[in-house]
Design an enzyme around this catalytic site. Structure first.
Site, PDB file in Angstrom:
ATOM      1  N   CYS A 237     -80.439  66.112 -31.528  1.00 22.92           N
ATOM      2  CA  CYS A 237     -79.526  67.227 -31.813  1.00 22.92           C
ATOM      3  C   CYS A 237     -80.248  68.402 -32.463  1.00 22.92           C
ATOM      4  CB  CYS A 237     -78.388  66.734 -32.720  1.00 22.92           C
ATOM      5  SG  CYS A 237     -77.253  68.061 -33.181  1.00 22.92           S
TER       6      CYS A 237
ATOM      7  N   ARG B   1     -78.411  70.346 -36.205  1.00 18.71           N
ATOM      8  CA  ARG B   1     -78.229  69.557 -37.422  1.00 18.71           C
ATOM      9  C   ARG B   1     -78.205  70.329 -38.728  1.00 18.71           C
ATOM     10  NH1 ARG B   1     -82.666  65.099 -36.820  1.00 18.71           N
ATOM     11  NH2 ARG B   1     -83.502  66.292 -35.075  1.00 18.71           N
TER      12      ARG B   1
ATOM     13  N   TRP C 113     -70.071  72.525 -31.706  1.00 16.97           N
ATOM     14  CA  TRP C 113     -69.770  73.568 -30.734  1.00 16.97           C
ATOM     15  C   TRP C 113     -70.908  73.599 -29.722  1.00 16.97           C
ATOM     16  CZ3 TRP C 113     -70.076  74.881 -36.051  1.00 16.97           C
ATOM     17  CH2 TRP C 113     -71.335  75.307 -36.472  1.00 16.97           C
TER      18      TRP C 113
ATOM     19  N   GLU D  91     -76.369  74.384 -22.542  1.00 14.99           N
ATOM     20  CA  GLU D  91     -75.806  73.095 -22.113  1.00 14.99           C
ATOM     21  C   GLU D  91     -74.891  73.308 -20.908  1.00 14.99           C
ATOM     22  OE1 GLU D  91     -74.352  72.101 -26.387  1.00 14.99           O
ATOM     23  OE2 GLU D  91     -74.747  70.163 -25.402  1.00 14.99           O
TER      24      GLU D  91
END
Ligand code: ARG
Length: 365
Positions: free
Chosen positions: A71, A74, A241, A246
């Site tokens: 991720c 973070r 979000w 992506e």
């Protein structure tokens, strides 16, 4: 018997490690930590398991986010809202908790990171959410063409077997499927107020809207297991979000997903007859610009990959200042577009897995 002893021993070890770390981070005294660990160990001895206080659950879920090597987002781990749903007893109750989480997180576009944690795996009220994400588009195989999201083919079929049927568009929102342990799964259409969607337009090419592309506003991952101090929660849907790429550089661009680069290139009249026109790269830029523009225009939180990388490097610094080394998986942290323009590209990371953690688990269907 032997098995139980080994398992209990392992949970005891994990509980000790987690409680020690969490209580230290929460600024509690060593005395408090020691007392709590003893109490947990006693409960494990007696029952094989222990239960987390809300404070432990909350901090554990945040730590699991902080520990997630894949991720990039973070920096915001401390802002996670944790909904405790360990008291649910049936599917309707579970569905309502999920709908509440969705409305809270969506917040008319000002997205708030949140997680809802359902009964632990050792509870008799344990359940599984079949969906990969709470909001996702169906995928249908018709003859040899795929309509919709190919990533959802198997789950769409499972939903149809349960009696759901979609309209057959490219963007049919799938239902929520919940299964209580030992029972048949139940499905629920998502109430419209829980699903925010964004029609895609381009900042300066008006014809872009004719492509009739869209995406949903909030990614809610609902198929990962959360493990905190040896206790596993198979149902713990969470959201952040989106980072624009992506959607623009993967979901809508991957050849085996929505495969929109040729369509976008045609709209912009890029020369698709030769690789050297860089039509794919140019189409990627336009599609990603449209994603960011459209989310912004509708007041929906989204981050571009340059800003996300800066935030990630700030997160790393912040962790180092706290005396913690950041772990990460480079291949996941670099964005799928212009990666070398991005600070993460020029770095390397230790990919060691820490606990608490979000982990993959086998699909129940
Ligand atoms: N990559 C997934 C998707 O495109 C979502 C993963 C979680 N993403 C996030 N920004 N929290 O749907």
């Amino acid at each position: 018997m032997m098995m139980t002893t080994t398992t209990a021993k392992k949970i005891a070890e994990q509980a000790t490690a987690f409680l020690g770390e969490a209580y230290y981070e929460l600024g509690k005294s060593e005395e408090d930590a020691k007392r709590r660990i003893e109490q947990a160990l006693e409960q494990i001895e007696r029952t094989g398991y222990y239960s987390h206080s809300y404070e432990e659950l909350k901090h554990g879920a945040k730590m699991a986010w902080r520990n997630n090597n894949r991720c990039i987002g973070r920096l915001f781990w401390q802002t996670l809202e944790v909904f405790d749903a360990r008291d649910v007893v049936d599917e309707n109750d579970a569905a309502n908790r999920i709908f509440k989480h969705m409305s809270y997180a969506t917040n008319s576009g000002r997205i708030r990171p949140a997680i809802t944690i359902f009964p632990a795996n050792h509870s008799h009220n344990r359940l599984r959410i079949w969906n990969h994400q709470l909001v996702r588009y169906a995928g249908y195989r018709k003859n040899n063409v795929i309509v919709g999201d190919s990533a959802s083919l198997a789950f769409t079929e499972a939903c149809q077997k349960l009696g759901w049927s979609g309209e057959g568009t490219r963007f049919d929102v799938l239902p929520l499927v919940i299964q209580m342990e030992g029972k048949a799964p139940k499905w629920y259409p998502l109430p419209s107020e829980t699903v925010l969607e964004v029609p895609l337009t381009h900042p300066d090419h008006i014809a872009f809207q004719q492509l009739e592309l869209q995406w949903y506003a909030v990614p809610f991952i609902s198929d990962m297991e959360l493990e905190i101090g040896g206790i596993s929660y198979a149902a713990a849907p969470f959201n952040g979000w989106y980072m624009g790429t992506e959607i623009g550089a993967r979901n809508l661009s991957d050849i085996d997903r929505y495969n929109q680069l040729p369509t976008v290139a045609k709209l912009f009249e890029f020369d698709t007859t030769t690789n050297t026109s860089l039509w794919k790269d140019r189409a990627l830029v336009e599609l990603n610009a449209a994603v960011l523009h459209s989310f912004k225009k509708h007041g929906i939180s989204i981050v571009d990959h340059h800003t996300a990388a800066e935030q990630f490097l700030r997160f790393e610094k912040q962790e180092q200042d706290q005396g913690r080394a950041v772990t990460g998986r480079w291949s996941w942290l670099i964005p799928p577009m212009s990666p070398a323009t991005n600070g993460i590209w020029h770095r390397s990371f230790d990919d060691a897995e820490r606990s608490p953690a979000y982990r993959y688990q086998a699909a129940p269907y």
